[in-house]
Write a protein that holds these residues in place. Structure first.
Motif, PDB file in Angstrom:
ATOM      1  N   GLY B  95       0.829  -1.209   0.000  1.00 37.21           N
ATOM      2  CA  GLY B  95       0.000   0.000   0.000  1.00 37.21           C
ATOM      3  C   GLY B  95       0.862   1.257   0.000  1.00 37.21           C
ATOM      4  O   GLY B  95       0.589   2.223  -0.727  1.00 37.21           O
ATOM      5  N   GLU B  98       2.459   1.723  -3.357  1.00 33.13           N
ATOM      6  CA  GLU B  98       1.479   2.204  -4.327  1.00 33.13           C
ATOM      7  C   GLU B  98       1.235   3.708  -4.147  1.00 33.13           C
ATOM      8  O   GLU B  98       1.167   4.461  -5.117  1.00 33.13           O
ATOM      9  CB  GLU B  98       0.166   1.428  -4.155  1.00 33.13           C
ATOM     10  N   ALA B  99       1.159   4.128  -2.888  1.00 31.09           N
ATOM     11  CA  ALA B  99       0.903   5.557  -2.623  1.00 31.09           C
ATOM     12  C   ALA B  99       2.083   6.412  -3.063  1.00 31.09           C
ATOM     13  O   ALA B  99       1.920   7.402  -3.789  1.00 31.09           O
ATOM     14  CB  ALA B  99       0.614   5.772  -1.132  1.00 31.09           C
ATOM     15  N   ALA B 112      -1.994   3.231   4.127  1.00 32.83           N
ATOM     16  CA  ALA B 112      -2.288   3.130   2.694  1.00 32.83           C
ATOM     17  C   ALA B 112      -2.603   1.687   2.324  1.00 32.83           C
ATOM     18  O   ALA B 112      -2.071   0.750   2.931  1.00 32.83           O
ATOM     19  CB  ALA B 112      -1.089   3.625   1.882  1.00 32.83           C
ATOM     20  N   ARG B 114      -3.541  -0.793  -1.384  1.00 28.87           N
ATOM     21  CA  ARG B 114      -3.765  -0.868  -2.822  1.00 28.87           C
ATOM     22  C   ARG B 114      -5.207  -1.279  -3.048  1.00 28.87           C
ATOM     23  O   ARG B 114      -5.733  -2.142  -2.336  1.00 28.87           O
ATOM     24  CB  ARG B 114      -2.907  -1.950  -3.454  1.00 28.87           C
ATOM     25  N   VAL B 164      -4.397   4.887  -9.831  1.00 32.46           N
ATOM     26  CA  VAL B 164      -3.033   4.464 -10.148  1.00 32.46           C
ATOM     27  C   VAL B 164      -2.919   4.217 -11.644  1.00 32.46           C
ATOM     28  O   VAL B 164      -2.329   5.011 -12.375  1.00 32.46           O
ATOM     29  CB  VAL B 164      -2.615   3.219  -9.331  1.00 32.46           C
ATOM     30  N   ARG B 168      -6.357  -0.268 -11.158  1.00 25.85           N
ATOM     31  CA  ARG B 168      -5.680  -0.167  -9.868  1.00 25.85           C
ATOM     32  C   ARG B 168      -5.813   1.239  -9.278  1.00 25.85           C
ATOM     33  O   ARG B 168      -5.728   2.233  -9.991  1.00 25.85           O
ATOM     34  CB  ARG B 168      -4.214  -0.550 -10.009  1.00 25.85           C
ATOM     35  N   CYS B 170      -5.423   3.455  -5.142  1.00 23.32           N
ATOM     36  CA  CYS B 170      -4.813   3.422  -3.818  1.00 23.32           C
ATOM     37  C   CYS B 170      -5.709   4.221  -2.877  1.00 23.32           C
ATOM     38  O   CYS B 170      -6.286   5.235  -3.283  1.00 23.32           O
ATOM     39  CB  CYS B 170      -3.418   4.041  -3.917  1.00 23.32           C
TER      40      CYS B 170
END
Lengths: 411, 411
Positions: B95, B98-99, B112, B114, B164, B168, B170
């Motif tokens: 997470g 991803e952030a 965070a 995903r 994202v 996908r 986040c």
């Protein structure tokens, strides 16, 4: 050797063999190739005997401690002798190094500290932390005055003042139940008085030890208060012998050390080697080796000046010492039944004028060597040598292996 | 650097020097020689500037994490920056990656996760775990609907929905006293409903945090229930910033990062680098380096497309990016007083169409390099280079050593 289980297993495998092991340690031996000099000192030197040895040796390189880390002579040699140089239990206090470095055979119960003479002003504040860099003669004279002031034991503790060099000296406290963990009295800056003695770790005898040290400082200070330059001092690096397991205990080898400089004799003594009396020249050292050949299983022979010239940036000088060492190697080179290790405690490349972090060229000449067609002993051949690149502290076990001094592990 | 004592010792030796350190990281740089192509991409490329640098550099190869292990960009870069990529304390939750990978400057207290859009059937069971692989435009549009549904803070926690790519996204939870240890809500198979939020480790604020996340999920789900494809989602890799000690804290260096892709900026930000604004081309990155040259002690410059073409199996493309990078290297190559490191986070051999476990060709060009007569920078010369083969996480300390940023250890 840093893993306790690995060490225990290796020790359990230790056995006798007819092969002796010789560590010829050329201090700061390794160099670097630069865009100015495409050869290192080893590469540029004429070394017929080292090269003949290389032709029946396995070559490689060793990393003194951590990758990228430059080591001093203490950790560098500890690693060569098989001890993890960055492990806490192998930490040799600066005071201890200073004491053994003037050939003082420090006993386990003694506490040693480095001393620096300083100049104090009328208010007792340090105006020069090195006492005007007085010479060794003056330092020795002032040390004698301090020694006279503490001629009588203090609370059963006798105090020894050992001149080291110029403004440096060493103080050893010899008595029962002494603690060694105290902070430096050096305030690190001018304009302050030397600090009182304060413990870094509290032990059962800290307070008594502290009082003894303070009393000694008071007497020694009073004795030199009228000196023009060295009218004060600070003490640093209080420590006791760390009590490192000796090579004899680990491997059952009788070990002899040959070195012209006291620091190296000192480190050798801390790992249990006998110190063999020798002269000041490389020739003397090899002569000492011959004389004592039958008495020991392991020899450490230290050549100092490769490092000294490296530190001076003197490429020619370093080359000349390599060549001088080489000339004395003929006799040793013919010991075909023994294990001859040639290496260094670290590199001292003349372009860097100091120790460096580079891996150290190393060879092991033995009947059991994997002879790889090397024609010379130098950085170039060591980079591709069959021993590879490995930690200095594993060199000892590798030498033991080559000497048939380690039995097989497991069936 | 994985041993805490070793790290503590190295940190205690850190010092300033005039040399800057530049890590030019060509993502996936290394390749393999196959029976079809006897040269790697580096070997086949025309690289006059890299080769000129190699002629004054030490060469070697680095192993990103464990021998035989293929790493992703996160662990690969952490290792380059000197952090043990497989140590628990350096674990960066997915997470978080991803952030930071969408340039979100995650704060230490935030959590965070995903998100994956999914298609739910009438019974609320997942029929497609990737929502028909919707495109980025559609993903962004659906994210906006979810964001609107959680515009108001939930129990004092504000929720941010960050698109994202494609299906996908986040989610970041920003509020006081949030726990980050929750299991994925993704059931991993179709035919099941997204799972409820369950803690993986219990903390003092687990239940409250869980309720906030559940409430957010309920609001976001309701907002998209009529979407044709993305009418549901799952959350994975809940995590907080691991709070890794920064490079500035470790070594006292001001560090600047230059990367065209957000993931690499994100990892650099997690180890405390300043993120320098740059463009989308390699030329922009080198221009940014020039502009900020005087402001930092350490630079990380990331070239992405060597990896992208490697992943595509496009040997020619990867060669062209190497050659493009080389053309921009002339200015940097003349920084003779500094330490220029050229390396990669892992290899991406085009024949494998993906990251690989092979050691990464690496060079360190510095005044203190042991110049070994290398004519080129490539796998062939790195295999026999004087740096040898070593863990990526030791590259930073080696670079510090070359830059004179580590004092001598021991006397």
């Amino acid at each position: 050797m840093s893993n306790p289980r690995h060490l225990a297993i290796l020790k359990s495998l230790a056995t006798k063999s007819d092969s002796k092991i010789v560590f010829l340690v050329m201090d700061g031996i390794g160099g670097i190739r630069t865009t100015t000099h495409g050869t290192t000192e080893l590469e540029a030197a004429s070394t017929p005997n080292l090269d003949r040895l290389a032709q029946r040796a396995s070559l490689g390189r060793i990393i003194p401690a951590l990758r990228g880390m430059t080591v001093g002579s203490g950790p560098g040699h500890l690693a060569l002798f098989g001890y993890d140089p960055v492990a806490e239990e192998n930490e040799i206090g600066r005071g201890v190094l200073e004491a053994v470095g003037v050939d003082y055979a420090l006993k386990p119960h003694e506490v040693a500290a480095r001393g620096n003479f300083a100049t104090l002003d009328a208010a007792g504040l340090i105006s020069d932390r090195r006492a005007g860099r007085i010479g060794s003669d003056e330092g020795t004279r002032v040390c004698a005055k301090m020694q006279a002031a503490v001629a009588e034991p203090i609370d059963g503790v006798s105090v020894k003042v050992l001149p080291v060099k110029e403004y440096r000296f060493c103080v050893v406290f010899d008595g029962p139940d002494l603690e060694g963990a105290f902070l430096d009295t050096d305030p690190q800056v001018t304009g302050k008085a030397p600090l009182p003695v304060r413990p870094s770790v509290e032990g059962p005898h800290t307070e008594r030890t502290r009082k003894v040290i303070e009393a000694a400082i008071a007497k020694m200070s009073a004795a030199i208060k009228d000196e023009p330059k060295a009218n004060g001092f600070s003490l640093r690096g209080f420590a006791k012998d760390p009590g490192i397991e000796t090579l004899q205990q680990r491997w059952g080898m009788r070990c002899g050390a040959i070195a012209t400089h006291p620091l190296y004799r000192g480190v050798a003594r801390l790992v249990g080697m006998d110190i063999l009396k020798t002269g000041t020249e490389i020739a003397d050292e090899f002569e000492t080796l011959k004389q004592h050949w039958n008495e020991y299983d392991f020899f450490f022979l230290h050549v100092k000046k490769t490092d000294s010239y490296g530190e001076d940036g003197n490429r020619r000088g370093k080359i000349s010492i390599i060549e001088e060492t080489d000339r004395h190697l003929a006799w040793l080179g013919e010991k075909l039944n023994d294990v001859i290790v040639v290496t260094g405690d670290h590199c001292t490349p003349p372009p860097m004028r100091g120790h460096s972090f580079h891996p150290v060229p190393t060879m092991i000449a033995a009947k059991t060597s994997d002879v790889g067609g090397n024609l010379r002993f130098c950085e170039r051949t060591c980079v591709t040598g069959s021993l590879g690149l490995f930690p200095s502290m594993e060199l000892m076990q590798l030498a033991l292996g080559h000497a048939g001094k380690l039995q097989k592990f497991g069936a």
